[in-house]
Motif scaffolding. Structure first.
Motif, short mmCIF file in Angstrom:
data_model
loop_
_atom_site.label_atom_id
_atom_site.label_comp_id
_atom_site.label_asym_id
_atom_site.label_seq_id
_atom_site.Cartn_x
_atom_site.Cartn_y
_atom_site.Cartn_z
N UNK A 159 0.82 -1.21 0.00
CA UNK A 159 0.00 0.00 0.00
C UNK A 159 0.86 1.27 0.00
N UNK A 160 1.86 1.33 0.84
CA UNK A 160 2.73 2.51 0.90
C UNK A 160 3.52 2.67 -0.40
N UNK A 161 3.99 1.54 -0.94
CA UNK A 161 4.73 1.60 -2.21
C UNK A 161 3.83 2.09 -3.34
N UNK A 162 2.62 1.56 -3.39
CA UNK A 162 1.68 1.97 -4.44
C UNK A 162 1.35 3.46 -4.32
N UNK A 163 1.18 3.93 -3.09
CA UNK A 163 0.90 5.36 -2.89
C UNK A 163 2.06 6.22 -3.38
N UNK A 164 3.28 5.79 -3.10
CA UNK A 164 4.46 6.53 -3.56
C UNK A 164 4.55 6.52 -5.08
N UNK A 165 4.23 5.40 -5.69
CA UNK A 165 4.27 5.28 -7.15
C UNK A 165 3.20 6.18 -7.77
N UNK A 166 2.02 6.18 -7.21
CA UNK A 166 0.94 7.03 -7.73
C UNK A 166 1.34 8.50 -7.62
N UNK A 167 1.89 8.91 -6.49
CA UNK A 167 2.29 10.30 -6.32
C UNK A 167 3.39 10.69 -7.29
N UNK A 168 4.40 9.85 -7.44
CA UNK A 168 5.50 10.15 -8.35
C UNK A 168 5.01 10.23 -9.80
N UNK A 169 4.12 9.32 -10.16
CA UNK A 169 3.57 9.31 -11.52
C UNK A 169 2.70 10.54 -11.76
N UNK A 170 1.90 10.90 -10.78
CA UNK A 170 1.05 12.09 -10.90
C UNK A 170 1.91 13.34 -11.07
N UNK A 171 2.96 13.45 -10.28
CA UNK A 171 3.87 14.60 -10.39
C UNK A 171 4.53 14.64 -11.77
N UNK A 172 4.92 13.47 -12.28
CA UNK A 172 5.58 13.38 -13.58
C UNK A 172 4.62 13.83 -14.69
N UNK A 173 3.39 13.33 -14.65
CA UNK A 173 2.40 13.71 -15.66
C UNK A 173 2.08 15.20 -15.56
N UNK A 174 1.93 15.70 -14.35
CA UNK A 174 1.65 17.13 -14.15
C UNK A 174 2.79 17.99 -14.70
N UNK A 175 4.01 17.52 -14.54
CA UNK A 175 5.16 18.25 -15.09
C UNK A 175 5.12 18.32 -16.60
N UNK A 176 4.73 17.22 -17.23
CA UNK A 176 4.62 17.21 -18.68
C UNK A 176 3.54 18.19 -19.12
N UNK A 177 2.38 18.11 -18.50
CA UNK A 177 1.27 19.01 -18.86
C UNK A 177 1.68 20.47 -18.65
N UNK A 178 2.38 20.75 -17.58
CA UNK A 178 2.81 22.12 -17.30
C UNK A 178 3.77 22.63 -18.38
N UNK A 179 4.72 21.78 -18.78
CA UNK A 179 5.67 22.19 -19.83
C UNK A 179 4.96 22.44 -21.15
N UNK A 180 4.02 21.58 -21.48
CA UNK A 180 3.27 21.75 -22.73
C UNK A 180 2.49 23.06 -22.69
N UNK A 181 1.78 23.28 -21.61
CA UNK A 181 0.96 24.48 -21.53
C UNK A 181 1.80 25.75 -21.50
N UNK A 182 2.97 25.69 -20.90
CA UNK A 182 3.83 26.88 -20.88
C UNK A 182 4.38 27.20 -22.27
N UNK A 183 4.49 26.19 -23.13
CA UNK A 183 4.91 26.41 -24.51
C UNK A 183 3.75 26.95 -25.34
#
Length: 93
Positions: free
Chosen positions: A65-89
Motif C-alpha cells: 500500500x505505501x509503495x503503491x501510494x508513492x508510485x501514484x504520487x511520483x507518476x502524478x507529479x511526472x504527468x503534471x510536469x509534462x502538462x505544465x511544460x506543454x501548456x507553458x509552450x
C-alpha cells in the motif's frame, strides 16, 4: 531530448528510488511504461485509457500500500510536469 517529450526513464528512476525492493524493480519498469501510455490515452482516447487502467491496477496490486501510494504520487507529479511544460509552450507568459 525535447522538454516536451515525456522522459519515461526519469519517471522510472523516481519510481525505483521510492520502491527499493529488488524483486519489484521489474514491476516498476512496466508501471513507468504503462503510465506514459495511459497519460497519452487519457488526453486522446479516454475510453481506451479506462480499459488500460485495469492493466495498471493489476500490476500495481503487486506493490504494498505505501509503495503503491508513492508510485501514484511520483507518476502524478511526472504527468503534471509534462502538462505544465506543454501548456507553458502553448500559452507563454
Amino acid at each position: 531530448m525535447s522538454d516536451l517529450k515525456p522522459d519515461v526513464n526519469a519517471l522510472l528512476e523516481t519510481l525505483k528510488a521510492s520502491v527499493t525492493d529488488p524483486e519489484k524493480q521489474d514491476i516498476l519498469e512496466i508501471v513507468a511504461s504503462k503510465s506514459a501510455e495511459l497519460a497519452m490515452l487519457a488526453l486522446t482516447d479516454p475510453e481506451k485509457a479506462e480499459a488500460s487502467m485495469d492493466d495498471v491496477k493489476a500490476i500495481m496490486a503487486s506493490l504494498g500500500q505505501a509503495e503503491a501510494a508513492a508510485v501514484v504520487q511520483a507518476t502524478t507529479d511526472w504527468v503534471a510536469g509534462i502538462a505544465s511544460r506543454v501548456m507553458s509552450k502553448v500559452l507563454p507568459v
